[in-house]
Design an enzyme around this catalytic site. Structure first.
Site, PDB file in Angstrom:
ATOM      1  N   SER A  57       0.862  -1.193   0.000  1.00 29.04           N
ATOM      2  CA  SER A  57       0.000   0.000   0.000  1.00 29.04           C
ATOM      3  C   SER A  57       0.888   1.228   0.000  1.00 29.04           C
ATOM      4  O   SER A  57       2.016   1.183   0.521  1.00 29.04           O
ATOM      5  CB  SER A  57      -0.867   0.006   1.271  1.00 29.04           C
ATOM      6  OG  SER A  57      -1.468   1.275   1.457  1.00 29.04           O
TER       7      SER A  57
ATOM      8  N   TYR B 163      -2.778  -1.518  10.381  1.00 28.96           N
ATOM      9  CA  TYR B 163      -2.861  -1.718   8.927  1.00 28.96           C
ATOM     10  C   TYR B 163      -1.607  -1.158   8.248  1.00 28.96           C
ATOM     11  O   TYR B 163      -0.932  -1.850   7.474  1.00 28.96           O
ATOM     12  CB  TYR B 163      -4.113  -1.022   8.361  1.00 28.96           C
ATOM     13  CG  TYR B 163      -4.188  -1.086   6.857  1.00 28.96           C
ATOM     14  CD1 TYR B 163      -4.726  -2.209   6.230  1.00 28.96           C
ATOM     15  CD2 TYR B 163      -3.695  -0.056   6.057  1.00 28.96           C
ATOM     16  CE1 TYR B 163      -4.776  -2.294   4.844  1.00 28.96           C
ATOM     17  CE2 TYR B 163      -3.740  -0.133   4.675  1.00 28.96           C
ATOM     18  CZ  TYR B 163      -4.282  -1.255   4.068  1.00 28.96           C
ATOM     19  OH  TYR B 163      -4.321  -1.344   2.707  1.00 28.96           O
TER      20      TYR B 163
HETATM   21  N1  LIG Z   1      -8.593  -0.185  -1.805  1.00 30.40           N
HETATM   22  C1  LIG Z   1      -7.559   0.521  -1.402  1.00 30.40           C
HETATM   23  O1  LIG Z   1      -7.662   1.754  -1.279  1.00 30.40           O
HETATM   24  C2  LIG Z   1      -6.241  -0.145  -1.111  1.00 30.40           C
HETATM   25  C3  LIG Z   1      -5.118   0.672  -0.951  1.00 30.40           C
HETATM   26  C4  LIG Z   1      -3.895   0.070  -0.668  1.00 30.40           C
HETATM   27  C5  LIG Z   1      -3.799  -1.305  -0.562  1.00 30.40           C
HETATM   28  N2  LIG Z   1      -4.910  -2.075  -0.714  1.00 30.40           N
HETATM   29  C6  LIG Z   1      -4.758  -3.509  -0.544  1.00 30.40           C
HETATM   30  O2  LIG Z   1      -5.354  -4.209  -1.613  1.00 30.40           O
HETATM   31  C7  LIG Z   1      -5.762  -5.514  -1.167  1.00 30.40           C
HETATM   32  C8  LIG Z   1      -7.195  -5.750  -1.577  1.00 30.40           C
HETATM   33  O3  LIG Z   1      -8.012  -4.827  -0.887  1.00 30.40           O
HETATM   34  P1  LIG Z   1      -9.357  -4.239  -1.522  1.00 30.40           P
HETATM   35  O4  LIG Z   1      -9.211  -2.779  -1.576  1.00 30.40           O
HETATM   36  O5  LIG Z   1      -9.707  -4.979  -2.726  1.00 30.40           O
HETATM   37  O6  LIG Z   1     -10.370  -4.548  -0.320  1.00 30.40           O
HETATM   38  P2  LIG Z   1     -11.768  -5.339  -0.347  1.00 30.40           P
HETATM   39  O7  LIG Z   1     -12.630  -4.799  -1.426  1.00 30.40           O
HETATM   40  O8  LIG Z   1     -12.252  -5.279   1.062  1.00 30.40           O
HETATM   41  O9  LIG Z   1     -11.347  -6.820  -0.715  1.00 30.40           O
HETATM   42  C9  LIG Z   1     -10.575  -7.584   0.181  1.00 30.40           C
HETATM   43  C10 LIG Z   1     -10.568  -9.012  -0.301  1.00 30.40           C
HETATM   44  O10 LIG Z   1      -9.769  -9.766   0.618  1.00 30.40           O
HETATM   45  C11 LIG Z   1     -10.512 -10.912   1.012  1.00 30.40           C
HETATM   46  N3  LIG Z   1     -10.162 -11.266   2.399  1.00 30.40           N
HETATM   47  C12 LIG Z   1     -10.105 -10.462   3.471  1.00 30.40           C
HETATM   48  N4  LIG Z   1      -9.800 -11.167   4.563  1.00 30.40           N
HETATM   49  C13 LIG Z   1      -9.660 -12.453   4.165  1.00 30.40           C
HETATM   50  C14 LIG Z   1      -9.356 -13.645   4.840  1.00 30.40           C
HETATM   51  N5  LIG Z   1      -9.145 -13.684   6.155  1.00 30.40           N
HETATM   52  N6  LIG Z   1      -9.292 -14.794   4.134  1.00 30.40           N
HETATM   53  C15 LIG Z   1      -9.526 -14.800   2.808  1.00 30.40           C
HETATM   54  N7  LIG Z   1      -9.828 -13.686   2.105  1.00 30.40           N
HETATM   55  C16 LIG Z   1      -9.900 -12.525   2.783  1.00 30.40           C
HETATM   56  C17 LIG Z   1     -11.969 -10.512   0.909  1.00 30.40           C
HETATM   57  O11 LIG Z   1     -12.756 -11.662   0.707  1.00 30.40           O
HETATM   58  P3  LIG Z   1     -13.929 -12.067   1.742  1.00 30.40           P
HETATM   59  O12 LIG Z   1     -14.907 -10.950   1.721  1.00 30.40           O
HETATM   60  O13 LIG Z   1     -14.410 -13.352   1.221  1.00 30.40           O
HETATM   61  O14 LIG Z   1     -13.239 -12.176   3.085  1.00 30.40           O
HETATM   62  C18 LIG Z   1     -11.962  -9.621  -0.330  1.00 30.40           C
HETATM   63  O15 LIG Z   1     -12.109 -10.386  -1.491  1.00 30.40           O
HETATM   64  C19 LIG Z   1      -5.542  -5.523   0.345  1.00 30.40           C
HETATM   65  O16 LIG Z   1      -4.345  -6.171   0.655  1.00 30.40           O
HETATM   66  C20 LIG Z   1      -5.460  -4.059   0.684  1.00 30.40           C
HETATM   67  O17 LIG Z   1      -4.733  -3.812   1.859  1.00 30.40           O
HETATM   68  C21 LIG Z   1      -6.119  -1.526  -1.000  1.00 30.40           C
END
Ligand SMILES: NC(=O)c1ccc[n+]([C@@H]2O[C@H](COP(=O)([O-])OP(=O)(O)OC[C@H]3O[C@@H](n4cnc5c(N)ncnc54)[C@H](OP(=O)(O)O)[C@@H]3O)[C@@H](O)[C@H]2O)c1
Length: 253
Positions: free
Chosen positions: A142, A155
């Site tokens: 991130s 986080y």
């Molecule tokens: N969006 C942003 O602004 C942003 C910025 C920087 C980094 N990131 C990183 O990008 C990655 C994806 O995040 P996102 O933004 O796509 O968030 P999101 O929309 O909340 O998606 C998170 C995904 O991770 C899965 N997940 C969470 N906990 C889990 C667990 N214990 N076991 C298996 N699957 C799990 C969720 O599936 P379930 O619902 O089935 O649990 C969901 O598919 C993360 O690592 C996040 O830190 C995101």
């Protein structure tokens, strides 16, 4: 990275950024395996892409991670790419958090964001090293790895740790067939942290398109927008970003 013809495990690949990885890799002729906790999301993904394999797994727990590794390598022995994407974000006040009684809950971010990434990187890194195929480990950190968002203290720390670990991993695997990439999202419009918190973020499709350009060009650290800028900022500039964010958001926790 060669983005065609791989067998790829995407953790958390049924929604958000993980879904974008799954879809983009699927559209480039790869075999995709997706894990997630929520079976409804996995079923919806299968309905859209019947050739995508799904497996329910909560990566919080080490035993479930090992079971997933064994299941994937037994049923899909050609697996040669893992995207360590699953992640959660909690915003909380360090002065009122109950670290005595609530530690199990507080440390879940460490389990999912960091421990799972490290354990899968080691398990799959060793598995990949035994094959002759080109392989890749893609770890999602991130922009907050470089300038923490103080209202999400654990986080931000997990993402700094993922970034550091990925660099060490890349060096240790540099004489093997495995490439290591760190994908560094800025705010992207997903459900991270709960619905509505990231609606101001980048469009997920624009984001993933640029990330794939970085993978094709074999960039080690692949940012987008503001996270790309953070890669070249001085420590003082990064501290200022953290301070500005905190002043803006401190009343929300
Ligand atoms: N969006 C942003 O602004 C942003 C910025 C920087 C980094 N990131 C990183 O990008 C990655 C994806 O995040 P996102 O933004 O796509 O968030 P999101 O929309 O909340 O998606 C998170 C995904 O991770 C899965 N997940 C969470 N906990 C889990 C667990 N214990 N076991 C298996 N699957 C799990 C969720 O599936 P379930 O619902 O089935 O649990 C969901 O598919 C993360 O690592 C996040 O830190 C995101």
């Amino acid at each position: 990275m060669n983005i065609k013809g791989n067998t790829i495990l995407v953790t958390g690949g049924a929604s958000g950024i993980g879904y974008q990885f799954s879809k983009k890799f699927y559209n480039n002729d790869n075999q995709i395996i997706v894990c997630g906790r929520n079976t409804e999301k996995l079923t919806t993904l299968e309905a859209e892409f019947p050739e995508i394999i799904t497996k329910q797994c909560d990566v919080t727990h080490a035993d479930e991670r090992v079971a997933l590794f064994e299941w994937v390598t037994t049923h899909y022995p050609d697996v040669n790419v893992i995207v360590n994407n699953a992640g959660i974000q909690n915003r909380f006040n360090l002065l009122t958090a109950d670290a005595k009684n609530d530690w199990e809950s507080l440390k879940t971010e460490i389990d999912i964001n960091f421990d799972a990434t490290v354990q899968f990187s080691i398990l799959f890194g060793q598995y990949f090293a035994k094959s002759n195929n080109e392989a890749s480990i893609i770890n999602v950190s991130s922009g907050l790895a470089f300038s923490p968002m103080a209202i999400a203290p654990i986080y931000s720390a997990t993402k700094a740790a993922v970034s550091s670990f990925s660099t060490s991993l890349r060096h240790q695997l540099s004489e093997t067939n495995t490439n290591v990439y760190e994908v560094i999202p800025p705010a992207v419009n997903t459900d991270l942290g709960g619905k509505g918190i990231h609606t101001f973020g980048a469009d997920p499709t624009d984001f993933i398109n640029e990330i794939f350009e970085g993978l094709v060009q074999d960039k080690h650290h692949i940012g987008y927008g503001s996270s790309k800028e953070r890669l070249t900022m001085t420590k003082e500039e990064l501290d200022q970003v953290t301070s500005d964010m905190y002043q803006q958001l401190k009343d929300t926790i």
